[in-house]
Write a protein that holds these residues in place. Structure first.
Motif, PDB file in Angstrom:
ATOM      1  N   VAL A 138     -32.767 -14.793 -28.351  1.00 36.98           N
ATOM      2  CA  VAL A 138     -32.477 -16.226 -27.256  1.00 36.98           C
ATOM      3  C   VAL A 138     -32.238 -15.745 -25.873  1.00 36.98           C
ATOM      4  CG1 VAL A 138     -31.395 -18.467 -26.962  1.00 36.98           C
ATOM      5  CG2 VAL A 138     -31.873 -17.709 -28.946  1.00 36.98           C
ATOM      6  N   THR A 139     -30.852 -15.078 -25.527  1.00 35.15           N
ATOM      7  CA  THR A 139     -30.808 -14.488 -24.165  1.00 35.15           C
ATOM      8  C   THR A 139     -32.371 -13.840 -22.908  1.00 35.15           C
ATOM      9  OG1 THR A 139     -28.626 -14.500 -24.578  1.00 35.15           O
ATOM     10  CG2 THR A 139     -29.812 -13.175 -23.022  1.00 35.15           C
ATOM     11  N   GLU A 140     -32.782 -12.797 -24.548  1.00 39.38           N
ATOM     12  CA  GLU A 140     -34.046 -12.063 -23.868  1.00 39.38           C
ATOM     13  C   GLU A 140     -34.981 -13.311 -23.804  1.00 39.38           C
ATOM     14  OE1 GLU A 140     -34.734  -8.556 -26.079  1.00 39.38           O
ATOM     15  OE2 GLU A 140     -32.864  -8.877 -27.478  1.00 39.38           O
ATOM     16  N   LEU A 141     -35.202 -14.038 -24.664  1.00 34.20           N
ATOM     17  CA  LEU A 141     -36.296 -14.916 -24.332  1.00 34.20           C
ATOM     18  C   LEU A 141     -36.454 -15.591 -22.748  1.00 34.20           C
ATOM     19  CD1 LEU A 141     -37.210 -15.962 -28.216  1.00 34.20           C
ATOM     20  CD2 LEU A 141     -38.487 -14.687 -26.152  1.00 34.20           C
ATOM     21  N   GLY A 142     -35.075 -15.874 -22.799  1.00 34.40           N
ATOM     22  CA  GLY A 142     -34.501 -16.642 -21.245  1.00 34.40           C
ATOM     23  C   GLY A 142     -34.587 -15.968 -20.107  1.00 34.40           C
ATOM     24  N   SER A 143     -34.525 -14.766 -20.142  1.00 34.87           N
ATOM     25  CA  SER A 143     -34.541 -13.756 -19.083  1.00 34.87           C
ATOM     26  C   SER A 143     -36.145 -13.868 -19.190  1.00 34.87           C
ATOM     27  CB  SER A 143     -34.474 -12.029 -19.770  1.00 34.87           C
ATOM     28  OG  SER A 143     -32.838 -12.212 -18.797  1.00 34.87           O
ATOM     29  N   LEU A 144     -37.139 -13.446 -20.185  1.00 39.87           N
ATOM     30  CA  LEU A 144     -38.278 -13.732 -19.645  1.00 39.87           C
ATOM     31  C   LEU A 144     -39.222 -15.039 -19.422  1.00 39.87           C
ATOM     32  CD1 LEU A 144     -41.229 -12.124 -20.663  1.00 39.87           C
ATOM     33  CD2 LEU A 144     -41.376 -13.406 -23.371  1.00 39.87           C
TER      34      LEU A 144
END
Length: 326
Positions: free
Chosen positions: A196-202
């Protein structure tokens, strides 16, 4: 001389109980699925579901997908044998209405842990045209199938192309895996949080990368980018609607030529899994370039990246170039 030794009943009962406990610990929650390696048997309907299962489940899951690389998900057909194997799954991840054959097979599977990704985030209806002020001949859209209408639901299923909505689905998938396999729930929760954190960065990369552009309109063969367009303030103009293989009407092609001139469109996008004949024809007629905008329904050796994140970043780069990002 053979010596027969009698084992006290209490000791025998303890040994049996210990053996049963060990067996349960080794088999885990996937015992019901008949897995000899102890991993949770997860069946994903197509790549976006497969990616979530693999990233969240990691070493605790054995993931199989119903849609093989290069197969158009919308056209998938399932054999009775595949339906039978589906019933051996511990968990099924799918997106209802996207693949009618999968919906039918899931309903017949009898599997307890079934997750419909469409229930984990809000689905919306999107038209092939992102402009309300364009004049279209009456009935054009309905005739060409340019409105997304899956199973009569009228909702656009391509939610994975919006990183924020995909993150919502990831949270639901993580919770479902934890429920099916409580012994590893903490790992699923941790892996979900990381994803979820990675998707937030994307999501942030897309917002920043598409904030200032010369144009807000993009033309694509497959109207799969409604959520992406809405999230980042863009206008999607689909050539063929939901079916990338269908032929657009002459009226639609003429309309798109007008859109291209009015909105300073520089590029016509086609998707990797489908042919680019229609995109090239429109580009030739309008003097535009062509490029790839991948709907990420599957990963093949022709994809511009090896996984979801790589392909999405390729999509961002291609959009920035086409829209004149500053």
């Amino acid at each position: 001389m053979n010596v027969r030794r009698l084992i006290p009943a209490a000791a025998l009962a303890g040994a049996v109980a210990l053996g049963a406990t060990a067996l349960t610990a080794c088999s885990g929650a996937s015992a019901a699925g008949g897995n000899t390696d102890g991993r949770l048997a997860v069946t994903a309907s197509f790549y976006p579901m497969q990616f979530l299962a693999e990233r969240i489940g990691k070493e605790h899951v054995a993931v199989t997908t119903l849609t093989k690389p290069g197969v158009e998900p919308h056209d998938l057909e399932i054999t009775p044998k595949q339906t039978g194997r589906l019933g051996e799954s511990d968990v099924i991840l799918y997106l209802k209405t996207l693949q009618p054959a999968v919906d039918k097979a899931v309903a017949q599977s009898g599997v307890k842990n079934v997750v419909d990704a469409g229930t984990l985030t809000a689905l919306e209806a999107h038209a092939a045209s992102g402009h309300d002020d364009h004049d279209h001949a009456a009935g054009d859209h309905a005739a060409e199938g340019e409105e997304h209408d899956h199973g009569g639901a009228g909702k656009d299923p391509h939610v994975w192309l919006d990183p924020a909505k995909y993150a919502e689905i990831a949270k639901g998938v993580g919770a479902a895996l934890g429920k099916a396999d409580p012994a590893h729930a903490a790992d699923y929760e941790k892996n979900t949080a990381t994803l979820v954190t990675e998707l937030g960065s994307l999501d942030t990369e897309f917002k920043d990368g598409l904030k200032n552009t010369a144009s807000k309109t993009f033309i694509t063969t497959h109207a799969a980018f409604g959520y992406l367009a809405e999230r980042y303030g863009l206008d999607q103009e689909g050539i063929s609607g939901i079916d990338p293989e269908s032929e657009p009407s002459p009226a639609r092609m003429k309309d798109l030529q007008g859109v291209a001139a009015k909105d300073k469109v520089t590029t016509v996008f086609f998707e990797t899994p489908a042919g680019d004949k229609t995109a090239k024809a429109l580009a030739t007629d309008t003097g535009l370039k062509t490029d790839v905008l991948d709907p990420l329904e599957g990963i093949t050796d022709k994809s511009q990246g090896a996984d979801y994140f790589e392909v999405m970043r390729s999509n961002l780069k291609n959009l920035q170039k086409a829209l004149g990002a500053k």
